[in-house]
Design an enzyme around this catalytic site. Structure first.
Site, PDB file in Angstrom:
ATOM      1  N   LYS A  79       0.849  -1.208   0.000  1.00  0.00           N
ATOM      2  CA  LYS A  79       0.000   0.000   0.000  1.00  0.00           C
ATOM      3  C   LYS A  79       0.879   1.251   0.000  1.00  0.00           C
ATOM      4  CE  LYS A  79      -3.985   1.912   2.578  1.00  0.00           C
ATOM      5  NZ  LYS A  79      -4.908   1.686   3.725  1.00  0.00           N
ATOM      6  N   SER A 154      -9.878   1.491   2.583  1.00  0.00           N
ATOM      7  CA  SER A 154      -9.023   2.307   1.749  1.00  0.00           C
ATOM      8  C   SER A 154      -7.920   1.512   1.037  1.00  0.00           C
ATOM      9  CB  SER A 154      -8.368   3.396   2.601  1.00  0.00           C
ATOM     10  OG  SER A 154      -7.490   2.837   3.565  1.00  0.00           O
ATOM     11  N   SER A 178     -10.096  -0.767   6.807  1.00  0.00           N
ATOM     12  CA  SER A 178      -9.451  -0.637   5.496  1.00  0.00           C
ATOM     13  C   SER A 178      -8.711  -1.849   4.983  1.00  0.00           C
ATOM     14  CB  SER A 178      -8.487   0.549   5.508  1.00  0.00           C
ATOM     15  OG  SER A 178      -9.211   1.714   5.275  1.00  0.00           O
TER      16      SER A 178
END
Ligand code: GLN
Length: 493
Positions: A79, A154, A178
């Protein structure tokens, strides 16, 4: 071996048996990413040079018959809010557009020494704020199961990368859901560890009392393998803890797993829960029961306050953490007459709408006159939510719930209505407020499911969309939730 079939476990076995080299695999992944990511949009940046070097190092060790770890050569996606030295780390924000990390996050350091290969950095909601990855300043990521739908967020890029076989595993961060929510939407396994199990050093902070880094994988077994590799106390994160995770994390014994009592909280099965999700979660409950575990109804009465509580504490911490971004060095520098004007213009141009909304909200709830009414009160409610779990865990060992109230929604469906977007995380947020570990596991349809046809008739297209269930554990008891998950997985194979 086909990329689609690869897990960490199979990769490791194949590598040792010399069925393929790490370099060959790395190249195959880049070839596949080149094709597939045009549609999915999971990666913000690729990392060919470092990845090739990392793969070669592992191949050299294999050639010399040196011992290698389980993660050696494993192609991973990271990420974009996690720092890898020398690579971009934008957190999907314009305000960090040109930022290159000057050091490694602790989890990255650990994975580097384990020999993992980092293919690239994945798309996310800006600063990890959102549930669909649509808040990225740079691109939209599509759900690989249906390109008209969101991958969740997310960490949507990491979830989509694993789901579309553009990485064997990935890392994400979870502040309110997330990791677990995009895992559920994309049909992969996502683990949010106990707060303090994994060092947060080198993650671009969102809300520091809630953030945890965790793995995305194709199997629960892989989740345990990757978690084991990244956990541990770290002098660079004072909230990290030296917890003892024994052998059971990787090798759970069925006789111990069977003894665990599973709580089903009534507050999580209420109006607003999509019928199809409810039915699927019911299948998962039955499957777990069939393993021999006792199932018990429980109550977590303060669940109804969790969302409001989170939307005070989280923005308060966001407003503090995002204060440091002045936009001067890494992207959106504007022309201005004086310093104050420069800050204002840079932040105006650098932050997206959702970031601004939360900075404003957080600044408000912390301001004098409102601090006690909002922030201090929310902290008390947070305690009540934690106490709900403490009470429940006197009676049961793990708690089983849905991960999300709905199936993956359409791109654009919720962007104009922040409140309905916030509701996506209603079942995951309490876990972060209480600092507990939880895993999202895809529900396989062939597990004692109702007959195809009648139950689904007339429901538009949702047949193939993934649904997940969540197992919440006691603090430091990832072994329980991953253990149950590993046996559930065996049932459905
Ligand atoms: N979707 C939640 C939010 O928008 C959770 C985000 C996260 O876990 N980083 O805050």
């Amino acid at each position: 071996m086909h990329l689609h079939d690869l897990t960490i476990k199979k990769f490791h076995d194949g590598l040792l048996k010399k069925e393929f080299s790490a370099l060959e695999m790395t190249q195959s992944f880049f070839d596949w990413i080149e094709k597939r990511d045009k549609e999915v949009g999971a990666y913000l940046s690729l990392n060919k040079d470092l990845a090739v070097r990392q793969a070669e190092e592992t191949d050299l060790k294999i050639a010399k018959n040196m011992p290698v770890s389980m993660m050696a050569g494993v192609p991973m996606a990271i990420k974009d809010n996690l720092l890898i030295e020398g690579l971009p780390a934008t957190a999907a924000s314009k305000i960090l557009k040109d930022y290159t990390a000057s050091y490694d996050a602790t989890v990255i350091k650990k994975l580097k020494s384990a020999g993992a290969v980092f293919l690239g950095k994945t798309n996310m909601d800006e600063f990890a704020m959102g549930s669909s990855t649509e808040n990225s300043a740079f691109q939209k990521t599509k759900n690989p199961h249906d390109l008209t739908r969101v991958p969740g967020g997310s960490s949507g890029g990491s979830a989509a990368a694993v789901a579309s076989h553009m990485a064997v595993a990935a890392l994400g961060s979870d502040t309110g859901g997330s990791i677990r929510q995009p895992a559920a939407f994309c049909g992969v396994v996502g683990l949010k560890p106990t707060y303090g199990a994994v060092s947060r050093f080198g993650v671009i902070a969102m809300a520091s009392s809630l953030d945890q880094i965790g793995p995305f994988t194709k199997t629960v077994e892989d989740s345990a393998i990757l978690f084991k590799e990244i956990l541990g106390q770290d002098g660079l994160d004072s909230t990290s803890v030296n917890a003892d995770y024994g052998e059971e994390l990787l090798n759970p014994k069925l006789e111990n797993i069977k003894k665990l009592k599973v709580g089903i909280p009534e507050e999580y099965f209420v109006e607003g829960l999509d019928k199809e999700v409810a039915e699927k979660v019911d299948e998962a409950i039955k499957a777990i029961q069939s393993l021999g575990l006792e199932i018990k109804k429980i109550s977590l009465p303060n669940t109804k306050y969790a969302l409001s509580c989170y939307y005070i504490i989280m923005p308060a911490e966001v407003s503090s953490n995002l204060e440091r971004f002045d936009g001067i060095r890494y992207g959106t520098r504007q022309k201005a007459e004086n310093l104050l004007e420069l800050y204002k213009k840079n932040r105006e141009a650098g932050f997206g709408a959702e970031s601004k909304r939360r900075i404003l909200l957080g600044t408000f709830v912390l301001s004098s006159g409102y601090y006690d009414a909002y922030y201090a009160k929310a902290q008390k409610v947070r305690r009540l939510i934690k106490e709900d779990f403490d009470r429940a865990f006197k009676d049961v060992d793990v708690i089983l719930t849905p991960v999300t109230p709905t199936l993956p929604f359409k791109i654009g469906e919720k962007t104009s209505d922040p409140l309905s977007m916030y509701l996506s995380d209603i079942f995951t947020i309490p876990v972060n407020l209480a600092g507990l570990p939880a895993v999202s596991i895809p529900i396989k349809s062939n597990v004692k499911g109702p007959a195809e046809g009648e139950a689904r008739q007339g429901r538009q297209m949702s047949k193939d969309l993934p649904v997940g269930f969540q197992l919440i554990g006691k603090p430091w008891r990832e072994a329980d939730i991953l253990g149950i998950g590993q046996y559930y997985e065996k049932l459905s194979r």
